[in-house]
Design an enzyme around this catalytic site. Sequence first.
Site, PDB file in Angstrom:
ATOM      1  N   SER A  46       0.834  -1.192   0.000  1.00 27.25           N
ATOM      2  CA  SER A  46       0.000   0.000   0.000  1.00 27.25           C
ATOM      3  C   SER A  46       0.879   1.256   0.000  1.00 27.25           C
ATOM      4  CB  SER A  46      -0.963  -0.042   1.188  1.00 27.25           C
ATOM      5  OG  SER A  46      -2.062   0.800   0.987  1.00 27.25           O
ATOM      6  N   ASP A 158      -5.274  -3.725  -3.015  1.00 27.93           N
ATOM      7  CA  ASP A 158      -4.365  -3.455  -1.898  1.00 27.93           C
ATOM      8  C   ASP A 158      -3.797  -4.736  -1.278  1.00 27.93           C
ATOM      9  OD1 ASP A 158      -3.196  -2.399   0.504  1.00 27.93           O
ATOM     10  OD2 ASP A 158      -4.533  -0.675   0.301  1.00 27.93           O
TER      11      ASP A 158
END
Length: 260
Positions: A46, A158
């Site tokens: 991320s 993600d």
Amino acid sequence: MSTTENVSERTGLAFGGGVVLGAAHIGVLKAMEETGFRAECVSGTSIGSFIAAMYAFGKSWREIEAVALELDWSDLSGLTLSGYGLLSIRKFGKIVRAQLGSRRIEDAPLPLAIVATDICTGNEVVLREGDVATAVMASSSIPGIFKPVEQGEMLLVDGVLTENVPVSPLKEMGASRIACIDLFGRHSFRRPEHLSDLLLNAFYSAMRAISQIQISKADLVIAPDLSRFSLVDMSAVPEILDTGYREALPLLESWRDAHR
């Protein structure tokens, strides 16, 4: 890594996810510079993938700080209609390309791994090759908020879903000593004020327990107390950075003294 250093002594550093809390990573990099801590390979998930990529391609903490101070939540997205998410993360990719150019992961001076999740299968995807900006976009695409990044048959989102603090890729890269930065290890979530707050709280609180199990294999865990900060308040970036620096410094000094 020097030519005389044994590969078995390679130190890896994992940068975890955490939206705006990722500014703490920059503070850790500052503390690393002051203490002489070196990583021979890095990984990121991320926002941690963005920091890891910048660091792997030789950007200093001051250069990364300058970028972070100019960012806004709206810079990370561009409104678009999609069946999968409201926002496109392409603008974030443009920011990465503006800093690094059209670079490939395998060309990084420091070995680099970026973690994403294939939402079609639920499997972790460790990206060691390919376009850096695309990999960072994939790793940062929060489901329900950002559109997935298509790569072949995969829909990448993600990496927080599978490994928020990516320790395991470092072991695969040959690291025998692993340090990691966990942005949620001591974080207390607050009452959400908006839909994005609610989604982020649900997203990150769900992964925290499994993340603690995964990072138990690390030799050094840096987990700054970021409880008083919002996940999306960009105005707090300077204070978040300073918190990361102040809390990492004594840990890295102890690490340095122990490995002399």
